[in-house]
Enzyme design. Structure first.
Site, PDB file in Angstrom:
ATOM      1  CB  VAL A 142      67.245  67.934  22.266  1.00  0.00           C
ATOM      2  CG1 VAL A 142      68.765  67.051  21.692  1.00  0.00           C
ATOM      3  CG2 VAL A 142      66.201  68.202  21.159  1.00  0.00           C
ATOM      4  CB  CYS A 143      71.022  66.858  25.029  1.00  0.00           C
ATOM      5  SG  CYS A 143      72.115  65.688  25.797  1.00  0.00           S
ATOM      6  CB  THR A 144      70.970  67.907  29.604  1.00  0.00           C
ATOM      7  OG1 THR A 144      71.932  68.693  28.502  1.00  0.00           O
ATOM      8  CG2 THR A 144      71.799  65.972  29.768  1.00  0.00           C
TER       9      THR A 144
END
Length: 208
Positions: A99-101
């Site tokens: 998720v995300c970075t």
């Protein structure tokens, strides 16, 4: 079905808690929060502390691996124990997710080379630096790798994965239980729709 969610200092809470709420409700799910070292792990806003249940060494064969993002992900890009663990468990995992970075961490570990993946809009170039193919979609599936874009996209990613694992009916049941029916009061949730002044403020905030 063991689901290992990785924690590290300065993680973003919703990146991991959103998927935890979804995947932890699947039949037979056993969620374990893991970290490189024992002890409390503090999130990026410094006000939430999570105690991982196990160290990386204690979780060797999870069915699902999830790496969330956050400002602390920048310190997780150098090869080390976390990368070694990710490469090891990825050999047998059914799904390796981010998720995300969290996606740049997977990419830096060498798992996304030549693979399509997404991440937070501000980190797309980091994916490319490590050989992944950045895609500006909310959820991207490439083989057994599944990535969600920024923060809240982890819920979408997890619901999609829940459908693949347990079927659409179960995934929809979970969606209803958590009452996930977004109706945001503003149209500023992506670069495509956010006013330029908002984009500039967001970039400045992220730079800090």
């Amino acid at each position: 079905m063991q689901i290992a969610i990785v924690l590290y200092p300065d993680f973003t809470a919703l990146d991991v808690v959103g998927p935890y709420e979804v995947l932890g409700r699947l039949p037979g799910a056993e969620v374990v929060f893991v970290a490189e070292d024992p002890g409390l792990v503090r999130n990026d806003q410094r006000s939430l502390v999570v105690s991982p249940e196990a160290t990386l060494d204690e979780v060797t064969n999870p069915d699902i691996v999830l790496v969330g993002g956050g400002p602390g992900s920048r310190l997780q890009l150098d090869d080390g124990k976390l990368h070694e663990w990710l490469r090891a468990v990825d050999r047998t995992s059914t799904w390796t997710t981010s998720v995300c970075t969290g996606a740049p961490i997977l990419a830096a570990a060498g798992l996304l080379r030549g693979r399509r993946a997404t991440t937070h809009w501000a980190a797309m170039e980091v994916l490319a630096r490590f050989g992944a193919i950045p895609v500006h979609d909310r959820v991207v599936v490439d083989g057994h790798y599944v990535s969600g874009a920024g923060v809240s996209a982890g819920i979408d990613m997890s619901l999609m994965l829940a459908g693949r694992i347990a079927g659409d009916d179960v995934a929809q049941m979970v969606q209803l239980i958590i009452e996930y029916a977004p109706e945001p009061p503003y149209a500023a949730g992506s670069l495509d729709v956010a006013p330029e002044s908002v984009v500039e403020r967001a970039r400045a905030a992220l730079a800090r």
